[in-house]
Scaffold this motif. Structure first.
Motif, mmCIF file in Angstrom:
data_model
loop_
_atom_site.group_PDB
_atom_site.id
_atom_site.type_symbol
_atom_site.label_atom_id
_atom_site.label_comp_id
_atom_site.label_asym_id
_atom_site.label_seq_id
_atom_site.Cartn_x
_atom_site.Cartn_y
_atom_site.Cartn_z
ATOM 1 N N ASP A 5 39.703 35.729 40.442
ATOM 2 C CA ASP A 5 40.803 36.633 40.789
ATOM 3 C C ASP A 5 41.088 37.694 39.737
ATOM 4 O O ASP A 5 42.179 38.246 39.692
ATOM 5 C CB ASP A 5 42.063 35.815 41.063
ATOM 6 N N GLU A 6 40.109 38.046 38.909
ATOM 7 C CA GLU A 6 40.347 39.010 37.848
ATOM 8 C C GLU A 6 39.171 39.969 37.715
ATOM 9 O O GLU A 6 38.019 39.579 37.870
ATOM 10 C CB GLU A 6 40.553 38.258 36.525
ATOM 11 N N GLU A 29 37.784 43.640 35.358
ATOM 12 C CA GLU A 29 38.000 44.525 34.220
ATOM 13 C C GLU A 29 37.706 45.938 34.709
ATOM 14 O O GLU A 29 36.646 46.194 35.274
ATOM 15 C CB GLU A 29 37.063 44.146 33.075
ATOM 16 N N ARG A 70 42.397 44.646 32.092
ATOM 17 C CA ARG A 70 42.169 43.530 33.009
ATOM 18 C C ARG A 70 43.218 43.591 34.104
ATOM 19 O O ARG A 70 44.395 43.815 33.835
ATOM 20 C CB ARG A 70 42.271 42.206 32.258
ATOM 21 N N GLN A 71 42.802 43.398 35.340
ATOM 22 C CA GLN A 71 43.694 43.443 36.486
ATOM 23 C C GLN A 71 43.424 42.239 37.377
ATOM 24 O O GLN A 71 42.296 41.771 37.470
ATOM 25 C CB GLN A 71 43.451 44.708 37.323
ATOM 26 N N VAL A 72 44.448 41.806 38.049
ATOM 27 C CA VAL A 72 44.286 40.782 39.073
ATOM 28 C C VAL A 72 43.694 41.482 40.297
ATOM 29 O O VAL A 72 44.118 42.582 40.657
ATOM 30 C CB VAL A 72 45.649 40.136 39.409
ATOM 31 N N LYS A 73 42.708 40.864 40.922
ATOM 32 C CA LYS A 73 42.022 41.488 42.061
ATOM 33 C C LYS A 73 42.974 41.920 43.172
ATOM 34 O O LYS A 73 42.787 42.957 43.793
ATOM 35 C CB LYS A 73 40.991 40.527 42.662
#
Length: 93
Positions: A62-63, A65, A75-78
C-alpha cells in the motif's frame, strides 16, 4: 394487508436511492481500487493533495515512492493517488 401498503413508498424510495446514489458510488470505488492496484514504476500520477510526480518505486502492498522534482522523492499511500496521467509500457518478461 394495509400495513404492507404503507411500506411500499419506503421500499420504492430505498430502491431509487440504491440505483441513483449507492450503486454508482460502489462502482466508482471499485474502479479506483483497480487503478491503484495497477500502478507501477514509471507511471505519472496526481495525488489527492495535488502533487504531480512519477512513481520511482512500488513498496509494500500500500505504499509508493513518487519523485515530484529532480532528486525529491516522497512516500505516499497508494490510496491517495487520484489519477494516473500516463502509464508505462509493461516490461517484457
Amino acid at each position: 394487508m394495509e400495513s404492507i401498503g404503507q411500506f411500499i413508498p419506503l421500499i420504492l424510495i430505498f430502491a431509487i436511492m440504491w440505483f441513483l446514489l449507492i450503486r454508482p458510488q460502489q462502482k466508482k470505488m471499485k474502479e479506483h481500487k483497480a487503478m491503484v492496484d495497477a500502478v507501477r514504476k514509471g507511471d505519472q500520477v496526481i495525488t489527492q493533495g495535488g502533487m504531480i510526480g512519477k512513481i520511482t518505486k512500488v513498496k509494500d502492498a500500500d505504499e509508493v515512492e513518487i519523485e515530484i522534482a529532480s532528486g525529491v522523492k516522497v512516500r505516499q499511500v497508494k490510496s491517495t493517488i487520484a489519477q494516473v496521467l500516463s502509464k508505462t509500457e509493461p516490461a517484457d518478461s
